[in-house]
Design a protein around this motif. Structure first.
Motif, short mmCIF file in Angstrom:
data_model
loop_
_atom_site.label_atom_id
_atom_site.label_comp_id
_atom_site.label_asym_id
_atom_site.label_seq_id
_atom_site.Cartn_x
_atom_site.Cartn_y
_atom_site.Cartn_z
N GLN A 31 0.91 -1.37 -0.19
CA GLN A 31 -0.10 -0.08 -0.10
C GLN A 31 0.91 1.34 0.09
O GLN A 31 0.44 2.16 -0.83
N SER A 34 2.27 1.78 -3.45
CA SER A 34 1.16 2.16 -4.48
C SER A 34 0.83 3.77 -4.16
O SER A 34 0.32 4.35 -5.29
N GLN A 157 3.58 -9.65 -4.75
CA GLN A 157 2.48 -9.00 -5.34
C GLN A 157 2.02 -9.62 -6.89
O GLN A 157 0.73 -9.88 -7.14
N GLY A 161 -1.51 -11.31 -7.01
CA GLY A 161 -2.38 -10.70 -7.87
C GLY A 161 -3.26 -9.66 -6.60
O GLY A 161 -2.90 -9.63 -5.46
N LYS A 162 -3.97 -8.77 -7.18
CA LYS A 162 -4.78 -7.79 -6.31
C LYS A 162 -5.66 -8.50 -5.51
O LYS A 162 -5.93 -7.92 -4.38
N TYR A 166 -5.55 -8.28 -1.35
CA TYR A 166 -6.60 -7.59 -0.59
C TYR A 166 -7.05 -8.56 0.50
O TYR A 166 -7.23 -8.11 1.57
#
Length: 192
Positions: A31, A34, A157, A161-162, A166
């Motif tokens: 995070q 990002s 990551q 994957g996202k 998550y």
């Protein structure tokens, strides 16, 4: 090296790996990255190690200067960790970095996640149980693990994957909250 003991090293290593919990910090690191903040694996590892060793050898003395006991320090740190967990679980931003620095290595990664009150309290507790050399070796091994994980967060990551990140963020948010509650509960009881 009369006090060198592999069993103590392994025990201290496992306790520290659970408290430092670098795997649980992966979503936070991602995070931070990002949002355009720099996270340096080598800096995070070296600064964390220096803080942990400093607190290991002088923590009680430092807290005494400020008139704070280890229980109060740990309870205050638990509150901070609790709010970080809320950020992860609820997708809200509680801590804002409005300063000019675009670096996130020191706060929140090094402190309070890696070298925070939970780690400091654990090091002091381990000191009462094991020989210094064994704890320091366990700590050094943990820092190697921390460096590897931080260095590989982008690859992790890509693999997960996202959606995977998550899920991990939510899951470890709850774990982090549980650690905060445990840390607070154990140390809050000391006031009474």
């Amino acid at each position: 090296m009369l006090n060198f003991n592999w069993q103590e090293i392994l025990s201290a290593f496992l306790v520290l790996i659970g408290i430092i919990d670098i795997i649980g910090a992966i979503p936070i690191i991602l995070q931070l990255k990002s949002t355009g903040k720099n996270v340096s694996a080598s800096k995070a590892t070296l600064i964390s190690l220096a803080l942990m060793l400093g607190f290991y050898f002088g923590g009680n003395w430092i807290l005494q200067i400020f008139g704070v006991n280890i229980e109060s320090f740990a309870a205050a740190g638990a509150i901070l960790i609790f709010f970080m967990a809320l950020e992860m679980i609820c997708d809200v931003e509680i801590f804002r970095s409005n300063g000019p620095i675009k670096e996130a290595t020191l706060v929140p990664l090094v402190f309070p996640l890696l070298a925070g009150p939970g780690t400091f309290t654990t090091l002091v507790s381990l000191k009462a149980m094991y020989a210094d050399i064994n704890i320091i070796i366990a700590l050094l091994l943990n820092m190697v693990w921390v460096y590897i994980v931080i260095r590989l967060t982008d690859k992790i990551q890509n693999i997960l994957g996202k959606a995977g990140i998550y899920f991990i963020r939510k899951f470890f948010g709850i774990i982090l909250m549980a650690i905060a509650v445990k840390l607070f509960g154990e140390n809050f009881a000391q006031f009474f």
